[in-house]
Each structure stands twice: as structure tokens, then as C-alpha cells.
Design a protein around this motif. Structure first.
Motif, short mmCIF file in Angstrom:
data_model
loop_
_atom_site.label_atom_id
_atom_site.label_comp_id
_atom_site.label_asym_id
_atom_site.label_seq_id
_atom_site.Cartn_x
_atom_site.Cartn_y
_atom_site.Cartn_z
N UNK A 164 0.85 -1.20 0.00
CA UNK A 164 0.00 0.00 0.00
C UNK A 164 0.89 1.24 0.00
N UNK A 165 0.40 2.27 -0.66
CA UNK A 165 1.05 3.58 -0.67
C UNK A 165 0.00 4.61 -0.29
N UNK A 166 0.20 5.25 0.85
CA UNK A 166 -0.77 6.24 1.34
C UNK A 166 -2.18 5.64 1.34
N UNK A 167 -2.29 4.42 1.84
CA UNK A 167 -3.56 3.70 1.97
C UNK A 167 -4.15 3.26 0.63
N UNK A 172 4.13 -4.27 -6.55
CA UNK A 172 5.57 -4.27 -6.83
C UNK A 172 5.88 -5.46 -7.72
N UNK A 173 6.56 -5.20 -8.82
CA UNK A 173 6.98 -6.30 -9.70
C UNK A 173 8.51 -6.30 -9.76
N UNK A 174 9.09 -7.48 -9.63
CA UNK A 174 10.55 -7.63 -9.69
C UNK A 174 10.87 -8.65 -10.77
N UNK A 179 12.76 -3.38 -11.77
CA UNK A 179 11.70 -3.52 -10.76
C UNK A 179 10.77 -2.31 -10.84
N UNK A 180 9.51 -2.55 -10.53
CA UNK A 180 8.50 -1.51 -10.71
C UNK A 180 7.55 -1.48 -9.52
N UNK A 181 7.21 -0.26 -9.09
CA UNK A 181 6.12 -0.03 -8.13
C UNK A 181 5.09 0.81 -8.87
N UNK A 182 3.83 0.36 -8.90
CA UNK A 182 2.81 1.09 -9.64
C UNK A 182 1.50 1.10 -8.86
N UNK A 208 9.04 1.16 -2.15
CA UNK A 208 7.95 1.62 -1.30
C UNK A 208 8.27 3.00 -0.71
N UNK A 209 9.49 3.20 -0.25
CA UNK A 209 9.84 4.50 0.34
C UNK A 209 9.82 5.61 -0.70
N UNK A 210 10.32 5.33 -1.90
CA UNK A 210 10.26 6.34 -2.96
C UNK A 210 8.81 6.63 -3.35
N UNK A 211 8.00 5.59 -3.40
CA UNK A 211 6.59 5.78 -3.74
C UNK A 211 5.85 6.64 -2.73
N UNK A 212 6.17 6.47 -1.45
CA UNK A 212 5.56 7.27 -0.39
C UNK A 212 5.95 8.75 -0.53
#
Length: 219
Positions: A164-167, A172-174, A179-182, A208-212
Motif C-alpha cells: 500500500x502507498x498512502x492507503x 511491486x513487480x521484480x 523492478x516496478x512499483x505502480x 515503497x519508500x520512494x513511492x511514499x
């Protein structure tokens, strides 16, 4: 015709009572008529009567249709999403190279109103970190693009994990190509990509941290 006088003694007692009653009744009717006449307005003018007050109808509840989301805003500067200091802190090392800003044209065929790509640590053809923000006309179109992107990564050999990002639900795909977070944010999509070897074993945590950070700084 002979006249009958009370003094003649021929007037029946009962008739005396009846006459007395009739006289009294006539007097009552006369008084009542006078009373009604005295209350009537002069000249036969009608006295207006007060109309009964009308109770106002209670306002009926109105149902409003939810408005469609406004055109998705896109960042105008990559440092508004991620600063060099924040990227280095998340990576745990200093990222060399340049930051580039790329703005793509809308794609009406898929409902995309615009797209911005921010690339960090660019050196030649090497792009260690890329953040893509895309706006769509509707929430459904944005959600659909997330599904299409995840499916393409899986077809390329990547495995997925949910987070989850901001709820908001995110994926995440690796895979062998990076690798991708979408995830979707209303009628926008946010994608953070790490080139192979950028995050090592900490790749899921870094994504996850970059996405947040990105979602917190979206315009």
C-alpha cells in the motif's frame, strides 16, 4: 262575527298561555333580527375574512451526482517529487548523474491527458531511477492502465507482491529487466522504476519508500 273580550269570561285559559308564548316568541325574533342588523356592515359591504394560513411544504432532499475528477495535475519540476537528498537517503548512498524532465503528449485513444517522466542519476544511457506520472480522464481508465502495466511485467517474467502507498493498493513487480512499483491515485497513475542492480536486496523497501515520497509531493 261576535268579538270576544277577556272580560266576557269566554277566553280559554289555554289560549291565554298560547298567546303569551306567541307574543314572547315574536319579541325574541324581533330582538334577534335587530341584533343581526346592528352587526352588519353599512351599505351591505362584505367584511373580508382572514384566509387560513398555508403551511409551507418542507423542502425535498435533492440528490447530487458526484462530479467527475478534474484533469489530473502533473509536476512541473522533478525536484518537486524527489530531491537529491531524499533519493540518496533512501538508497543509502550518493546517486551520481543528472536529473531529467520529460513531458509526453496526451494519448486520447487510451484517455491519457498527459504524462511526465522524471529520471534520476542519468549518465549516458543509464537511468537508475525513473518516476512516471500519468493523468487520465477517468478513474476507471487510470485503474485499467495499472492492470495492463502489471500484466505486461508478469508476461516478461516478473513476480509480483502487493503493498500500500498512502492507503492506496499498489503492486511491486521484480523481474530480469528491472523492478516496478505502480499504483493509482484517483485519475492518475504513479510508477517508480529501478534499473537492475540499483536496489539489490532492498529493492522492495526502496520502491515503497520512494513511492511514499512521490505521492506526498504530488501537485
Amino acid at each position: 262575527m261576535l268579538g270576544i273580550h277577556p272580560s266576557d269570561g269566554l277566553w280559554p285559559y289555554g289560549d291565554q298561555v298560547r298567546l303569551s308564548w306567541m307574543a314572547g316568541g315574536l319579541l325574541f325574533v324581533t330582538l334577534a333580527a335587530c341584533s343581526q342588523t346592528s352587526n352588519a356592515p353599512p351599505g351591505g359591504v362584505k367584511v373580508p375574512t382572514t384566509a387560513p394560513s398555508k403551511t409551507k411544504a418542507s423542502p425535498t432532499a435533492t440528490h447530487t451526482t458526484p462530479k467527475a475528477p478534474s484533469r489530473a495535475s502533473l509536476p512541473t519540476d522533478c525536484t518537486l517529487l524527489l530531491t537529491h537528498a531524499s533519493v540518496n537517503r533512501v538508497l543509502g548512498r550518493t546517486l551520481a548523474g543528472q536529473t531529467t524532465y520529460i513531458k509526453a503528449l496526451p494519448e486520447p485513444s487510451i484517455g491519457r491527458t498527459g504524462r511526465v517522466s522524471c529520471r534520476y542519476g542519468v549518465s549516458g544511457k543509464s537511468v537508475p531511477i525513473e518516476v512516471d506520472i500519468s493523468g487520465y480522464e477517468t478513474v476507471a481508465q487510470a485503474t485499467n492502465r495499472v492492470k495492463i502495466s502489471v500484466a505486461a511485467e508478469v508476461d516478461g517474467g516478473a513476480h509480483t507482491t502487493q503493498t500500500t502507498i498512502a492507503h492506496e493498493p499498489a503492486t511491486i513487480t521484480i523481474g530480469p529487466d528491472g523492478s516496478l512499483l505502480i499504483y493509482g491515485s484517483v485519475n492518475r497513475t504513479v510508477a517508480v522504476t529501478l534499473a537492475p542492480g540499483t536496489g539489490g536486496t532492498r529493492t522492495p523497501t526502496i520502491l515503497k519508500q520512494l513511492g511514499e515520497l512521490v505521492v506526498a509531493n504530488l501537485p
